[in-house]
Design a protein around this motif. Sequence first.
Motif, PDB file in Angstrom:
ATOM      1  N   GLN A  21    -110.437 116.330 -16.025  1.00  0.00           N
ATOM      2  CA  GLN A  21    -111.869 116.522 -16.930  1.00  0.00           C
ATOM      3  C   GLN A  21    -112.655 117.065 -15.810  1.00  0.00           C
ATOM      4  O   GLN A  21    -113.577 117.975 -16.286  1.00  0.00           O
ATOM      5  N   VAL A  22    -112.746 116.768 -14.558  1.00  0.00           N
ATOM      6  CA  VAL A  22    -113.579 117.266 -13.531  1.00  0.00           C
ATOM      7  C   VAL A  22    -113.155 118.721 -13.293  1.00  0.00           C
ATOM      8  O   VAL A  22    -114.185 119.470 -13.505  1.00  0.00           O
ATOM      9  N   ARG A  23    -111.765 119.062 -13.382  1.00  0.00           N
ATOM     10  CA  ARG A  23    -111.452 120.386 -13.062  1.00  0.00           C
ATOM     11  C   ARG A  23    -111.864 121.327 -14.247  1.00  0.00           C
ATOM     12  O   ARG A  23    -112.453 122.445 -14.278  1.00  0.00           O
ATOM     13  N   ASP A  24    -111.683 120.682 -15.560  1.00  0.00           N
ATOM     14  CA  ASP A  24    -112.136 121.657 -16.670  1.00  0.00           C
ATOM     15  C   ASP A  24    -113.685 121.842 -16.875  1.00  0.00           C
ATOM     16  O   ASP A  24    -114.186 123.025 -17.071  1.00  0.00           O
ATOM     17  N   LEU A  25    -114.530 120.617 -16.208  1.00  0.00           N
ATOM     18  CA  LEU A  25    -115.727 120.945 -16.092  1.00  0.00           C
ATOM     19  C   LEU A  25    -116.140 122.074 -15.375  1.00  0.00           C
ATOM     20  O   LEU A  25    -117.143 123.054 -15.141  1.00  0.00           O
ATOM     21  N   VAL A  26    -115.420 122.187 -13.829  1.00  0.00           N
ATOM     22  CA  VAL A  26    -115.737 123.143 -12.870  1.00  0.00           C
ATOM     23  C   VAL A  26    -115.245 124.371 -13.396  1.00  0.00           C
ATOM     24  O   VAL A  26    -115.995 125.243 -13.173  1.00  0.00           O
ATOM     25  N   TRP A  27    -114.104 124.632 -13.995  1.00  0.00           N
ATOM     26  CA  TRP A  27    -113.596 125.754 -14.467  1.00  0.00           C
ATOM     27  C   TRP A  27    -114.612 126.339 -15.736  1.00  0.00           C
ATOM     28  O   TRP A  27    -114.945 127.460 -15.462  1.00  0.00           O
ATOM     29  N   ARG A  28    -115.072 125.646 -16.597  1.00  0.00           N
ATOM     30  CA  ARG A  28    -116.040 126.039 -17.697  1.00  0.00           C
ATOM     31  C   ARG A  28    -117.581 126.750 -17.110  1.00  0.00           C
ATOM     32  O   ARG A  28    -117.744 127.629 -17.549  1.00  0.00           O
ATOM     33  N   GLU A  29    -117.807 125.789 -16.012  1.00  0.00           N
ATOM     34  CA  GLU A  29    -119.074 126.291 -15.402  1.00  0.00           C
ATOM     35  C   GLU A  29    -118.860 127.689 -14.705  1.00  0.00           C
ATOM     36  O   GLU A  29    -119.715 128.464 -14.556  1.00  0.00           O
ATOM     37  N   GLY A  35    -120.189 135.026 -16.558  1.00  0.00           N
ATOM     38  CA  GLY A  35    -120.686 135.756 -17.712  1.00  0.00           C
ATOM     39  C   GLY A  35    -119.737 135.840 -18.923  1.00  0.00           C
ATOM     40  O   GLY A  35    -119.815 136.472 -19.724  1.00  0.00           O
ATOM     41  N   PHE A  36    -118.603 134.968 -18.982  1.00  0.00           N
ATOM     42  CA  PHE A  36    -117.574 134.960 -19.931  1.00  0.00           C
ATOM     43  C   PHE A  36    -117.899 133.835 -20.824  1.00  0.00           C
ATOM     44  O   PHE A  36    -118.623 133.045 -20.517  1.00  0.00           O
ATOM     45  N   GLY A  37    -117.684 134.064 -22.199  1.00  0.00           N
ATOM     46  CA  GLY A  37    -117.974 133.179 -23.220  1.00  0.00           C
ATOM     47  C   GLY A  37    -116.822 132.112 -23.124  1.00  0.00           C
ATOM     48  O   GLY A  37    -115.747 132.136 -22.487  1.00  0.00           O
ATOM     49  N   GLU A  38    -116.964 131.056 -23.934  1.00  0.00           N
ATOM     50  CA  GLU A  38    -115.955 129.976 -23.816  1.00  0.00           C
ATOM     51  C   GLU A  38    -114.643 130.293 -24.204  1.00  0.00           C
ATOM     52  O   GLU A  38    -113.696 129.803 -23.679  1.00  0.00           O
ATOM     53  N   HIS A  39    -114.433 131.377 -25.049  1.00  0.00           N
ATOM     54  CA  HIS A  39    -113.118 131.804 -25.403  1.00  0.00           C
ATOM     55  C   HIS A  39    -112.603 133.228 -24.882  1.00  0.00           C
ATOM     56  O   HIS A  39    -111.994 134.273 -25.286  1.00  0.00           O
ATOM     57  N   GLU A  40    -113.502 133.528 -23.819  1.00  0.00           N
ATOM     58  CA  GLU A  40    -113.096 135.079 -23.319  1.00  0.00           C
ATOM     59  C   GLU A  40    -112.804 134.415 -21.729  1.00  0.00           C
ATOM     60  O   GLU A  40    -112.678 133.629 -21.088  1.00  0.00           O
ATOM     61  N   GLY A  41    -112.167 135.804 -21.186  1.00  0.00           N
ATOM     62  CA  GLY A  41    -111.756 135.902 -19.622  1.00  0.00           C
ATOM     63  C   GLY A  41    -110.676 135.182 -19.495  1.00  0.00           C
ATOM     64  O   GLY A  41    -109.920 134.896 -20.290  1.00  0.00           O
ATOM     65  N   PRO A  42    -110.198 135.079 -17.959  1.00  0.00           N
ATOM     66  CA  PRO A  42    -109.007 134.285 -17.940  1.00  0.00           C
ATOM     67  C   PRO A  42    -109.055 132.738 -18.286  1.00  0.00           C
ATOM     68  O   PRO A  42    -109.741 132.222 -18.414  1.00  0.00           O
ATOM     69  N   SER A  43    -107.605 132.260 -18.601  1.00  0.00           N
ATOM     70  CA  SER A  43    -107.544 131.174 -19.219  1.00  0.00           C
ATOM     71  C   SER A  43    -107.440 129.960 -17.860  1.00  0.00           C
ATOM     72  O   SER A  43    -107.819 128.827 -18.532  1.00  0.00           O
ATOM     73  N   THR A  44    -107.190 130.374 -16.893  1.00  0.00           N
ATOM     74  CA  THR A  44    -106.966 129.460 -15.609  1.00  0.00           C
ATOM     75  C   THR A  44    -107.507 130.199 -14.453  1.00  0.00           C
ATOM     76  O   THR A  44    -107.684 131.470 -14.519  1.00  0.00           O
ATOM     77  N   PRO A  45    -107.855 129.482 -13.557  1.00  0.00           N
ATOM     78  CA  PRO A  45    -108.244 130.097 -12.112  1.00  0.00           C
ATOM     79  C   PRO A  45    -107.145 131.019 -11.586  1.00  0.00           C
ATOM     80  O   PRO A  45    -107.555 131.923 -10.839  1.00  0.00           O
TER      81      PRO A  45
END
Length: 220
Positions: A21-29, A35-45
């Motif tokens: 959950q922490v990793r997901d929070l950091v990745w979404r931020e 400048g990516f939307g929720e469903h835009e850009g790379p799926s993982t780091p």
Amino acid sequence: MVDMWDLDSEAIEERVSFQAQVRDLVWRETKKRLGFGEHEGPSTPNALAPTSAAAMHLHLMYLQVATEAGDAAQQLASDAAKRAGRAGATYADLGLSAGITRQAARKRWPGTVGTQWALYLLTGKSHPHGMDTRVFRSGEKAIEAGRTAVDEGALAEDGAVGAVVLDSARQAVWACYFNDDTWAPEEITLPETLRTAPATGEAGHGDWLHRWEQHITSLR
């Protein structure tokens, strides 16, 4: 640090889930700041070419966000340690909760334990007196409250006529009583036998209260 081998399977699953959950929070931020939307850009780091300039830019932003998250977590932990210390937790308790040793907890949060002051007020103009106990986060505030209560005690029949402040080690650090001759609070040094008070529930606590009441009554 707590060894994962010391945890049962359910506890391990909970920790793994929380870390995800922490990793997901950091990745979404991170994506948001890029400048990516929720469903835009790379799926993982690691979705970008590892040696590309875009990957470097993404990983640096991820590092920035992860560092800020760690700083925020450290501040939350520090605040929690202070509140636990005020509530009576020891460094051993703090270390156990944080997964570190007692010595490491003392080094990480110096001055956290032993920050609770108890104010005892002797109330009522005549015997039998009443007793009021309050707990404060700072010795200065406890003393100020005690002095004010005794100063204003003459205005009410059940007002305070004596006060003593104890630190977390149950040592008397300040005391006063209402002097009927000067019509004002007068600070005093308690006798040696009253300078250490047993905690509530411990043997001798009631006796200490009785002897303190007798001492204040004799001064007045």
